[in-house]
Design an enzyme around this catalytic site. Sequence first.
Site, PDB file in Angstrom:
ATOM      1  N   HIS A 103      -8.647   4.021  -2.383  1.00 13.41           N
ATOM      2  CA  HIS A 103      -7.308   3.484  -2.151  1.00 13.41           C
ATOM      3  C   HIS A 103      -6.861   2.563  -3.286  1.00 13.41           C
ATOM      4  CE1 HIS A 103      -3.770   2.156  -0.223  1.00 13.41           C
ATOM      5  NE2 HIS A 103      -4.258   1.163   0.507  1.00 13.41           N
TER       6      HIS A 103
ATOM      7  N   CYS B 249       0.797  -1.225   0.000  1.00 12.14           N
ATOM      8  CA  CYS B 249       0.000   0.000   0.000  1.00 12.14           C
ATOM      9  C   CYS B 249       0.828   1.272   0.000  1.00 12.14           C
ATOM     10  CB  CYS B 249      -0.955   0.006   1.199  1.00 12.14           C
ATOM     11  SG  CYS B 249      -2.140  -1.354   1.175  1.00 12.14           S
TER      12      CYS B 249
END
Length: 397
Positions: A345, A83
């Site tokens: 995201h 991430c």
Amino acid sequence: MSNRTYVIGVGMTTFSKPGTKEGDYPDWAVEAGSAALADAGIGYDAVQEAYVGYCYGDSTAGQRAVYGLGLTGIPVVNVNNNCSTGSSALYLARRAVRAGLAECALALGFEKMEKGSLGMKYPDRTNPMDKHVMALGELREWEQAPFAPQMFGMAGREHMELYGSKPEHFAWIGWKNHKHSVNNPYAQFQTEYTLQEIKDAPEIYAPLTKLQCSPTSDGAGAAIIASERFVDEHDLWDRAVELAGQALVTDVPDTFSSRSARTLVGADMSRKAATAALQEAQVDIADVDVIELHDCFSANELVTYEALGLAAEGEGHTLVESEATTYGGAGPVVNPSGGLISKGHPLGATGLAQCAELTWQLRGQADQRQVEGATVALQHNIGLGGAAVVSLYTKAA
């Protein structure tokens, strides 16, 4: 000339629910990259290196993504750091410029994701997070819930048990970030909810409800990093924002020896990275006006308040109680973009979207999201497995 580094151009696409965005990842990369080049006022032929981040895609998708900007023969490095991929690409671009290996470098990130929660793509080999999974399993039993919210939810439960935070504190963070996103045209969600609606949303893993969890997303972001010489020679001081400090930190011994869920999801990495980045930038956390923080889940935002030094250990929820991290609070304003929870995201693009938001904030170009008088900004982006990147931005002198 110095080894100071500057963001001179940023761009991003809107973030969208997987499967709903027109086009494909090369189209989104060109959109974000072209916007960053236009923002900088330069052509792609001025870029000497490119670092392109993505998690879900075949090898050399980075080259395919930037070939739409030009075929100039420059080095293109593909980056995958979970991430924190977008910020890792930014780190490498800044490092190349700071070392004098390039005068101008592009950091670009994109993601084309599948619907639903994240999972393993290659179950026939060692899971890169097997050590984290085993360590967390020794602390709590795994439940029937998606993997990622369980990990961060465990950290939230630990904080509640040790320090007395409550589900209401985490819900407020979800409420705040959704409220902020109403003014962000790039956000996947632009809906304001009541605090009760946040609490009443379907439970994913206690204390987390659906509206406290970041969604999977499609999209792209880009930033152009340049040396002081490049900024000077091209007279770009009107748009330059200094990238004054930065650190990338991976897991430390305490990650696995501390027997702490908060540490296992990156608190110590974040703390170490923040300390190093603040030191390089020669600023104190109290000087920071605005923050884009990795709120993959509301529990992580609260835990990260403490890791960054915004609150003492065990006191992150006091910032929530005083509503310090939203407009009109004691500050800094955290996640004016809506954060991952509401902006979305897309893993490879998230770090570049954070960079774009903070660049706009320090330029005074954030429209209704503008944090008045912002001069110092901090970016926090983590990936489990693991890597934490913290970056400090200041208005160019």
